[in-house]
Design a protein around this motif. Structure first.
Motif, mmCIF file in Angstrom:
data_model
loop_
_atom_site.group_PDB
_atom_site.id
_atom_site.type_symbol
_atom_site.label_atom_id
_atom_site.label_comp_id
_atom_site.label_asym_id
_atom_site.label_seq_id
_atom_site.Cartn_x
_atom_site.Cartn_y
_atom_site.Cartn_z
ATOM 1 N N UNK A 81 -17.911 16.250 8.028
ATOM 2 C CA UNK A 81 -17.521 18.019 8.720
ATOM 3 C C UNK A 81 -17.414 18.159 10.111
ATOM 4 N N UNK A 82 -18.485 17.946 10.167
ATOM 5 C CA UNK A 82 -19.132 18.086 11.220
ATOM 6 C C UNK A 82 -19.218 19.749 12.319
ATOM 7 N N UNK A 83 -19.729 20.266 11.699
ATOM 8 C CA UNK A 83 -20.328 21.458 11.721
ATOM 9 C C UNK A 83 -21.439 21.498 11.543
ATOM 10 N N UNK A 84 -21.840 21.360 13.198
ATOM 11 C CA UNK A 84 -23.725 21.630 13.261
ATOM 12 C C UNK A 84 -25.076 22.051 12.276
ATOM 13 N N UNK A 85 -24.917 22.337 12.134
ATOM 14 C CA UNK A 85 -25.857 23.930 11.754
ATOM 15 C C UNK A 85 -25.819 22.896 10.183
ATOM 16 N N UNK B 100 -12.977 29.105 3.382
ATOM 17 C CA UNK B 100 -14.275 27.401 2.657
ATOM 18 C C UNK B 100 -13.223 26.251 1.347
ATOM 19 N N UNK B 101 -12.723 27.176 0.918
ATOM 20 C CA UNK B 101 -12.228 26.555 -0.022
ATOM 21 C C UNK B 101 -11.345 25.759 0.043
ATOM 22 N N UNK B 102 -10.483 26.019 1.063
ATOM 23 C CA UNK B 102 -9.661 24.962 1.508
ATOM 24 C C UNK B 102 -9.375 24.189 2.264
ATOM 25 N N UNK B 103 -10.988 24.569 3.584
ATOM 26 C CA UNK B 103 -10.718 23.390 4.318
ATOM 27 C C UNK B 103 -12.646 22.762 4.688
ATOM 28 N N UNK B 104 -13.123 22.840 2.905
ATOM 29 C CA UNK B 104 -14.772 23.177 2.857
ATOM 30 C C UNK B 104 -16.001 23.520 3.712
ATOM 31 N N UNK B 105 -16.786 23.780 2.746
ATOM 32 C CA UNK B 105 -17.980 24.391 3.152
ATOM 33 C C UNK B 105 -18.626 24.505 4.087
ATOM 34 N N UNK B 106 -19.071 23.441 4.690
ATOM 35 C CA UNK B 106 -19.608 23.308 5.817
ATOM 36 C C UNK B 106 -18.978 24.047 7.348
ATOM 37 N N UNK B 107 -17.742 23.442 7.390
ATOM 38 C CA UNK B 107 -17.057 23.651 8.569
ATOM 39 C C UNK B 107 -16.751 25.801 8.093
ATOM 40 N N UNK B 108 -16.865 26.126 7.240
ATOM 41 C CA UNK B 108 -16.632 27.564 6.464
ATOM 42 C C UNK B 108 -18.173 28.265 7.061
ATOM 43 N N UNK C 29 -21.025 4.886 9.649
ATOM 44 C CA UNK C 29 -20.618 4.368 10.527
ATOM 45 C C UNK C 29 -19.593 3.812 10.849
ATOM 46 N N UNK C 30 -19.396 2.393 9.171
ATOM 47 C CA UNK C 30 -18.297 1.773 9.323
ATOM 48 C C UNK C 30 -17.268 2.528 8.252
ATOM 49 N N UNK C 31 -17.313 3.097 7.626
ATOM 50 C CA UNK C 31 -16.692 3.949 7.250
ATOM 51 C C UNK C 31 -15.869 5.244 7.429
ATOM 52 N N UNK C 32 -16.669 6.011 8.580
ATOM 53 C CA UNK C 32 -15.917 6.840 8.767
ATOM 54 C C UNK C 32 -16.396 7.367 10.662
ATOM 55 N N UNK C 33 -16.458 6.271 11.070
ATOM 56 C CA UNK C 33 -16.167 5.562 12.605
ATOM 57 C C UNK C 33 -17.747 6.236 13.194
ATOM 58 N N UNK C 34 -17.887 5.357 14.441
ATOM 59 C CA UNK C 34 -18.756 5.491 14.724
ATOM 60 C C UNK C 34 -19.466 6.359 15.923
ATOM 61 N N UNK C 35 -18.070 7.260 16.105
ATOM 62 C CA UNK C 35 -19.132 8.611 16.895
ATOM 63 C C UNK C 35 -19.698 10.444 15.918
ATOM 64 N N UNK C 36 -19.330 9.842 15.287
ATOM 65 C CA UNK C 36 -19.367 11.081 13.440
ATOM 66 C C UNK C 36 -21.144 10.246 13.337
ATOM 67 N N UNK C 37 -20.861 9.492 13.374
ATOM 68 C CA UNK C 37 -21.804 8.155 12.624
ATOM 69 C C UNK C 37 -23.251 9.058 14.007
ATOM 70 N N UNK C 38 -23.080 8.870 15.197
ATOM 71 C CA UNK C 38 -23.650 8.379 16.398
ATOM 72 C C UNK C 38 -24.979 10.036 16.070
#
Lengths: 262, 262, 262
Positions: A197-201, B90-98, A229-238
């Motif tokens: 999902x990538x949101x930092x916090x 949050x419901x449709x995009x996921x809580x982390x991004x929300x 990493x193998x399943x979602x790719x190295x950038x997010x895993x990094x």
């Protein structure tokens, strides 16, 4: 693909390896199944939870189908654990993708029973819930669960729709407290979800809490990063790997403080 | 960038256009702000809901910050509408991004009050909720809301964690029924979210329901696809556009049947 | 759609433009095909690599199918280049999406041969690999390739599963070194992938390395950002564009230092 690769694929997927992949695809299958899945620190069952989150996110129907089938067909997950995985995923990965994941579970559960010549058993009754129905009591329980699960000393404000109606009332006031899936399994799913999902916090806070609670060891968390990493790719895993390395330091420092005592 | 482009940017973003974009960036800004945002069928306020869903999904911090600020600073959304948008997202995009979206709303709401020399007002109290606390009553209300909002004659089974504890109890039993955001606004957010989430059935069902309920007209839905394309990319929009064209036919056929009568 | 738009669409996609898109869809097709794809700085072949990464990520099946077909049918990519693109994408976009991409390549390659009345030729043999099988030699080669490709003076620690088993052993110890795809093409795919994956450091490091190595010129990179914007949306492209502008300054400063000499 090597014989070792073919055996590793069949062990994980519970079906034979494909016959004639391209050289490039063959190389990737070899890496994913013979190298990554066979490593220590995380069991095959542990890796199921990470993988299911990744394939439910990735939107490629065939890998989702094949991994749902393999997780149930191998007996690594019960149907109850799989259904709780779908609900947990819904919260962290979003309901649209969870809706497809849920349909796939029904479909593959049915397929497994057909292949085995059996009947799909009726689902257990939903009600009564374990958690309180009273809004005030739920919110209070949600605040306590928020603190316990996140290893924090505070809970967010109630009077904000996202936090009050969502996080405290539903996510921590009910979902994380449901039976059917252990805290370790919920950690594996959650870390994979926040990492894609990538949101930092949220990445930081869930990696921290999984380590701080000792639900996942340092080695297990490192291994999770490689599997991811193998399943979602190295950038997010990094990015995940960087956060893990920072949160290990933080947790070690906190443990050292506690050992030193007041 | 052309003078028309600069004015369009300033109108939407409530800040001046950037001074020296590269020719390629300049071309894109021109297309997005001077062409897409200025088109008829959807108002600037309508486009805010689609855009907020897209930027909250996209993980690029600066566009999220700038669009949250612009939506509030322009007065197009009240803070209550914005906070309900976060919960719906949050419901449709996921809580982390929300979670990140929610923090950004707090931060920009504070910034706007600082810029204007005012104080951020206290939030309204969350409790009491409008929806029933009794689990059985909530599930029944959730089933009815599921049918009404999805324009379907059935509701999913209760005895499945995803559907029972999630969809019926929380998503349709509470979230869609909350005050603070109209049905039309929830449709705009939802269609954008399912379009970036990619799971096929939710796209189909929410496009269908938005058209069938007449909450969005055919022209508005077409325009939504273009706005979405500019903010989430042409491939996902192309898929959305295909679904829209199929669901229009389905809805037209149903309306023709109803007019024909029994 | 204008005649120019229809011709541009047919040139890129190798099939006729759709007959009756809505005005909104028509506007987007015109922008994407008649404006973006026809611009200078990146060739049609270059744009294939960026586009394939974007559509393989986006999960809309029809655009993925159509772009795989068009890239092969136009002769812009050979089948070997396409298969290496899939493997490279697998690493940066994750294996599940790559698995679907791989199936689509097989399917469309077969379709092209059927349409032409020919036979699909047998794939080339995978072995022998160019890279060493000895683990120590592979890790050492991976460390060197990591430094060379990332334009850095250090390599990450071996004793971490993500870095050791993943990055050094496989990603840089083998994948980037494979024949079948040039460094420039790998840069185009990688920058698109890290831009949609959103993790901040990989975006920065791959934009930097592509510019620093002179594998992509400044103008080509700007153009990549616009092409990416059309296919993955403006918010992510806006972030990429910001990183590009910062990394250009960094690279220019480093080049100026080198010219000044010791």
């Amino acid at each position: 693909m090597s014989e070792r690769g073919r055996q590793a694929f069949a062990d994980v997927m519970t079906i034979p390896a494909p016959d004639d992949p391209s050289p490039a695809a063959s190389r990737m299958l070899e890496f994913v199944f013979a190298d990554v899945w066979q490593r220590p620190a995380l069991s095959r069952r542990d890796r199921r939870f990470v993988t299911l989150a990744c394939v439910a996110d990735a939107d490629a129907e065939a890998p989702l189908r094949d991994h749902v089938y393999a997780a149930l067909n191998s007996g690594d997950l019960t149907i109850t654990e799989m259904q709780e995985t779908v609900l947990h995923f819904a919260v962290y990965g979003g309901w649209p993708k969870a809706s497809r994941f849920n349909s796939m579970v029904d479909e593959q559960w049915d397929r497994i029973h057909r292949e085995r010549g059996g009947q799909v058993p009726a689902p257990p009754r939903l009600l009564p819930l374990d958690t309180s129905a009273d809004p005030e009591t739920r919110l209070a329980a949600g605040e306590q669960a928020f603190k316990d699960i996140n290893c924090l000393e505070y809970a967010p404000p109630r009077d904000n729709p996202f936090h009050g109606a969502g996080i405290l009332n539903f996510v921590f006031g009910e979902m994380w407290l449901r039976p059917g899936l252990g805290m370790r399994e919920r950690r594996l799913i959650t870390v994979a979800c926040v990492a894609f999902q990538d949101a930092p916090y949220p990445i930081l806070s869930h990696v921290y809490a999984a380590l701080r609670s000792r639900d996942l060891s340092f080695d297990e968390m490192d291994e999770l990063a490689l599997h991811f990493a193998a399943h979602c790719g190295w950038p997010k895993a990094s990015n995940l790997n960087q956060v893990i390395s920072e949160q290990k330091q933080r947790v070690l420092a906190e443990w050292a403080d506690e050992d030193a005592g007041p």
